[in-house]
Design a protein around this motif. Structure first.
Motif, short mmCIF file in Angstrom:
data_model
loop_
_atom_site.label_atom_id
_atom_site.label_comp_id
_atom_site.label_asym_id
_atom_site.label_seq_id
_atom_site.Cartn_x
_atom_site.Cartn_y
_atom_site.Cartn_z
N PRO A 33 -55.97 55.94 -68.87
CA PRO A 33 -55.74 57.31 -68.38
C PRO A 33 -54.42 57.42 -67.59
O PRO A 33 -54.10 56.53 -66.80
CB PRO A 33 -56.95 57.55 -67.47
CG PRO A 33 -58.01 56.64 -68.00
CD PRO A 33 -57.29 55.41 -68.48
N ARG A 86 -54.62 65.22 -66.00
CA ARG A 86 -56.07 65.01 -66.18
C ARG A 86 -56.41 65.04 -67.68
O ARG A 86 -55.91 65.90 -68.40
CB ARG A 86 -56.86 66.11 -65.45
CG ARG A 86 -58.34 65.82 -65.30
CD ARG A 86 -59.02 66.93 -64.51
NE ARG A 86 -59.15 68.14 -65.28
CZ ARG A 86 -60.17 68.41 -66.09
NH1 ARG A 86 -61.18 67.57 -66.20
NH2 ARG A 86 -60.21 69.55 -66.76
N LYS A 87 -57.16 64.08 -68.14
CA LYS A 87 -57.58 63.96 -69.55
C LYS A 87 -56.43 63.55 -70.49
O LYS A 87 -56.56 63.65 -71.71
CB LYS A 87 -58.25 65.23 -70.06
CG LYS A 87 -59.59 65.50 -69.38
CD LYS A 87 -60.42 66.49 -70.16
CE LYS A 87 -61.80 66.65 -69.54
NZ LYS A 87 -62.71 65.57 -69.93
N ARG A 88 -55.32 63.12 -69.93
CA ARG A 88 -54.23 62.59 -70.75
C ARG A 88 -54.14 61.09 -70.56
O ARG A 88 -54.60 60.56 -69.55
CB ARG A 88 -52.89 63.25 -70.36
CG ARG A 88 -52.86 64.75 -70.55
CD ARG A 88 -52.90 65.12 -72.03
NE ARG A 88 -52.91 66.57 -72.21
CZ ARG A 88 -54.00 67.29 -72.41
NH1 ARG A 88 -55.20 66.69 -72.47
NH2 ARG A 88 -53.93 68.59 -72.58
N ASN A 89 -53.55 60.40 -71.54
CA ASN A 89 -53.45 58.94 -71.48
C ASN A 89 -52.00 58.48 -71.44
O ASN A 89 -51.11 59.09 -72.06
CB ASN A 89 -54.14 58.30 -72.68
CG ASN A 89 -55.65 58.43 -72.59
OD1 ASN A 89 -56.22 58.43 -71.49
ND2 ASN A 89 -56.29 58.57 -73.73
N GLU A 101 -58.06 61.22 -58.45
CA GLU A 101 -57.73 61.73 -59.79
C GLU A 101 -56.48 62.59 -59.67
O GLU A 101 -56.39 63.42 -58.75
CB GLU A 101 -58.87 62.60 -60.33
CG GLU A 101 -60.15 61.86 -60.60
CD GLU A 101 -60.14 61.11 -61.92
OE1 GLU A 101 -59.19 61.29 -62.72
OE2 GLU A 101 -61.09 60.35 -62.15
#
Ligand SMILES: Cc1cc2nc3c(=O)[nH]c(=O)nc-3n(C[C@H](O)[C@H](O)[C@H](O)COP(=O)(O)O)c2cc1C
Length: 174
Positions: free
Chosen positions: A124, A115-118, A140
């Motif tokens: 994402p 989560r919140k990483r690319n 998610e």
């Protein structure tokens, strides 16, 4: 439980030895016993043992997730955010319960944050994983937990090293 916590460390290097099916079943049971807000159980768990699929999981982000390729077992912790506004908390609780259950069974594990990483292409990591795992787009992915028999031995954190200065009594700062 405290004895277990005194031993707990993140393990990122694993023996090639597969995890017995009975132990995988116990890990699944532990996951499904996790508490969740209002009992909504918004999470889904994808059990991945296939090496090619694990390599794809490891490529979800450019740094900090490569160990997943060499973990005999990877469990993807994801959720349908429409099912619960606090799905992040629900997923996090399930993930740590999984890690502690793994430790109890003599296994090591480490969390790979999604989560919140690319992905390396800038999208994402969660979107990349939805494609690789046939997850509906609205899902998610919170984390991938890599699990296996430890190849590294790490001592638990010494009690003297614990951050007791983070404990406050009645009000902050006291
Ligand atoms: C929310 C969260 C995200 C983490 N993400 C990663 C990660 O992406 N890659 C990794 O190698 N370790 C990850 N870790 C493991 C931490 O690096 C590790 O817990 C921390 O360095 C303390 O080490 P210890 O677990 O051995 O006490 C994560 C841990 C947590 C709780």
């Amino acid at each position: 439980m405290l004895d277990l916590l005194r031993k707990r460390r993140s393990v990122r290097r694993f023996l090639e030895r597969p995890i017995e099916a009975e132990k995988v079943e116990l890990l699944i049971e532990a996951l499904l016993r996790s508490p969740s807000s209002k009992g909504r159980n918004p999470w889904e768990f994808i059990i991945v043992t296939d090496p090619e699929q694990r390599a794809k999981l490891a490529a979800a982000k450019p740094r900090g997730g490569s160990f997943v390729a060499n973990a005999p077992l990877a469990i993807v912790v994801c959720a349908d955010p429409d099912k619960c506004d606090v799905w992040v908390e629900d997923c996090s609780i399930a993930a740590i319960i999984l890690q502690l259950a793994a430790l109890e069974l003599g296994l090591g594990s480490c969390w790979s944050q999604i989560r919140k990483r690319n992905h390396i292409d800038g999208d994402p990591s969660s979107d990349y994983l939805c494609q690789q795992l046939n997850l509906p787009d609205r899902y998610e992915v919170e984390a991938i937990i890599g699990i296996g028999y430890p190849l590294e031995e790490k001592a638990g954190h010494d009690k003297n090293s614990l951050a007791y200065n983070k404990i406050h009594r009645n009000v902050f700062g006291s």
